[in-house]
Motif scaffolding. Structure first.
Motif, mmCIF file in Angstrom:
data_model
loop_
_atom_site.group_PDB
_atom_site.id
_atom_site.type_symbol
_atom_site.label_atom_id
_atom_site.label_comp_id
_atom_site.label_asym_id
_atom_site.label_seq_id
_atom_site.Cartn_x
_atom_site.Cartn_y
_atom_site.Cartn_z
ATOM 1 N N UNK A 12 0.829 -1.202 0.000
ATOM 2 C CA UNK A 12 0.000 0.000 0.000
ATOM 3 C C UNK A 12 0.869 1.259 0.000
ATOM 4 N N UNK A 13 1.912 1.274 0.839
ATOM 5 C CA UNK A 13 2.806 2.426 0.866
ATOM 6 C C UNK A 13 3.570 2.595 -0.435
ATOM 7 N N UNK A 14 4.019 1.498 -1.004
ATOM 8 C CA UNK A 14 4.721 1.519 -2.291
ATOM 9 C C UNK A 14 3.824 2.086 -3.381
ATOM 10 N N UNK A 15 2.561 1.705 -3.356
ATOM 11 C CA UNK A 15 1.592 2.189 -4.336
ATOM 12 C C UNK A 15 1.519 3.708 -4.316
ATOM 13 N N UNK A 16 1.384 4.284 -3.134
ATOM 14 C CA UNK A 16 1.289 5.738 -3.015
ATOM 15 C C UNK A 16 2.549 6.419 -3.531
ATOM 16 N N UNK A 17 3.703 5.859 -3.171
ATOM 17 C CA UNK A 17 4.970 6.478 -3.554
ATOM 18 C C UNK A 17 5.182 6.454 -5.068
ATOM 19 N N UNK A 18 4.853 5.344 -5.715
ATOM 20 C CA UNK A 18 4.993 5.254 -7.173
ATOM 21 C C UNK A 18 4.060 6.248 -7.855
ATOM 22 N N UNK A 19 2.843 6.380 -7.326
ATOM 23 C CA UNK A 19 1.893 7.336 -7.893
ATOM 24 C C UNK A 19 2.448 8.759 -7.828
ATOM 25 N N UNK A 20 3.043 9.109 -6.699
ATOM 26 C CA UNK A 20 3.586 10.454 -6.506
ATOM 27 C C UNK A 20 4.780 10.706 -7.440
ATOM 28 N N UNK A 21 5.657 9.723 -7.562
ATOM 29 C CA UNK A 21 6.880 9.907 -8.343
ATOM 30 C C UNK A 21 6.664 9.903 -9.850
ATOM 31 N N UNK A 22 5.654 9.167 -10.324
ATOM 32 C CA UNK A 22 5.563 8.937 -11.772
ATOM 33 C C UNK A 22 4.279 9.448 -12.417
ATOM 34 N N UNK A 23 3.457 10.138 -11.650
ATOM 35 C CA UNK A 23 2.238 10.686 -12.236
ATOM 36 C C UNK A 23 2.512 11.644 -13.379
ATOM 37 N N UNK A 24 3.579 12.429 -13.257
ATOM 38 C CA UNK A 24 3.887 13.419 -14.300
ATOM 39 C C UNK A 24 4.340 12.758 -15.601
ATOM 40 N N UNK A 25 4.633 11.456 -15.536
ATOM 41 C CA UNK A 25 5.035 10.722 -16.736
ATOM 42 C C UNK A 25 3.873 9.970 -17.366
ATOM 43 N N UNK A 26 2.668 10.229 -16.859
ATOM 44 C CA UNK A 26 1.495 9.549 -17.396
ATOM 45 C C UNK A 26 1.329 8.138 -16.888
ATOM 46 N N UNK A 27 1.943 7.830 -15.733
ATOM 47 C CA UNK A 27 1.840 6.495 -15.144
ATOM 48 C C UNK A 27 1.075 6.597 -13.834
ATOM 49 N N UNK A 28 -0.063 5.918 -13.765
ATOM 50 C CA UNK A 28 -0.848 5.879 -12.537
ATOM 51 C C UNK A 28 -0.556 4.584 -11.782
ATOM 52 N N UNK A 29 -0.752 4.618 -10.472
ATOM 53 C CA UNK A 29 -0.529 3.421 -9.657
ATOM 54 C C UNK A 29 -1.564 3.399 -8.543
ATOM 55 N N UNK A 30 -2.339 2.324 -8.502
ATOM 56 C CA UNK A 30 -3.375 2.140 -7.488
ATOM 57 C C UNK A 30 -3.298 0.719 -6.941
ATOM 58 N N UNK A 31 -3.949 0.495 -5.827
ATOM 59 C CA UNK A 31 -3.988 -0.846 -5.242
ATOM 60 C C UNK A 31 -5.418 -1.231 -4.915
ATOM 61 N N UNK A 32 -5.673 -2.522 -5.009
ATOM 62 C CA UNK A 32 -6.933 -3.101 -4.546
ATOM 63 C C UNK A 32 -6.624 -3.890 -3.285
ATOM 64 N N UNK A 33 -7.423 -3.667 -2.245
ATOM 65 C CA UNK A 33 -7.249 -4.394 -0.982
ATOM 66 C C UNK A 33 -8.443 -5.324 -0.801
ATOM 67 N N UNK A 34 -8.341 -6.560 -1.306
ATOM 68 C CA UNK A 34 -9.478 -7.477 -1.189
ATOM 69 C C UNK A 34 -9.627 -8.004 0.229
#
Length: 254
Positions: A157-179
């Motif tokens: 979950x923490x990794x997901x947030x960090x990747x989203x923050x770092x790479x959003x400007x490159x057109x890369x989104x990152x989300x997680x599903x918590x089943x």
């Protein structure tokens, strides 16, 4: 056939069984080309011209990198990465060895990092890329005997947030599903192993406000949306999919 993922190329780790199979089936139905990346071959019935299998031991960094390159070479690019593969065992801190801990982290947390790192140059080229990580409600709370599993999923979950923050400007989104509880072969074996399996099933149903347990297809449906352009303004989010289980406060049984 719907086409929300038409023209998209996806890697789904552990896409041959359980939740992963549900995601694979939904992605293929929505028009994506899918590469199942895992150690053991999926059933032949899952494979066709749009769904292929690439063998990789996700505990081996070299095999992870080779698998990503093989998919890009076969399909011509990469738009979506689904980090789904994972393991679970039940051991308290007292019962667990250092090797146990390392195994859990290598598969559940290090492999998603290595896959994301290997995929990033290809995702960057395509624009509008999406990474979907499979976390767990146990990244938010824990069942007994799950310190390593809960830690690994909280890390996802923490990794997901960090990747989203770092790479959003490159057109890369990152989300997680918590089943939450999702029906699978393994969950059926677990329930059937209980002394009073009928009672366990009743109590499991009672824990879920929606009145049923989850199915792999449920997770697949949400993964399709997160991977598609329909969710273009959604990134860094942890989407809980548990039939309301974590929102229901327990009461003493009579």
């Amino acid at each position: 056939m719907a086409d929300r993922l038409a023209g998209k190329i996806a890697i789904i780790t552990g896409g041959g069984r359980g939740i992963g199979a549900g995601i694979t089936q939904r992605f293929a139905a929505e028009g994506a080309k899918v590469a199942i990346v895992q150690r053991n071959a999926p059933t032949e019935t899952m494979l066709n011209e749009r769904v292929i299998y690439v063998k990789a031991d996700l505990a081996n960094s070299r095999e992870i990198g080779s698998a990503v390159e093989a998919v890009v070479e076969r399909f011509g690019g990469l738009d979506i990465l689904v980090n789904n593969a994972g393991i679970m065992f039940e051991k308290t801190v007292d019962e667990m060895t250092e090797a146990d801990w390392d195994q859990m982290m290598n598969i559940n947390l290090k492999a998603p990092f290595l896959l994301t790192k290997a995929a990033m140059p290809h995702l960057r080229k395509r624009g509008g890329a999406s990474i979907v990580n499979i976390g767990s409600i146990e990244g938010l709370a824990s069942n007994p005997g799950h310190p390593a599993y809960s830690a690994s999923k909280a890390g996802v979950h923490g990794f997901t947030a960090a990747v989203a923050v770092d790479h959003g400007h490159e057109g890369i989104r990152c989300n997680a599903i918590a089943p939450g509880w999702i029906n699978s072969d393994l969950s059926e074996v677990y329930i059937d192993s209980m002394v009073d399996s009928a009672r366990v099933r009743r109590e499991l149903l009672a824990m879920h406000p929606v009145g049923r347990l989850g199915e792999p297809r449920d997770v697949g449906n949400l993964a399709v949306w997160l991977a598609s352009d329909e969710s273009a303004f959604v990134t860094g989010q942890i989407s809980i999919m548990d039939g309301g289980r974590t929102k229901k406060l327990p009461l003493p049984t009579s």
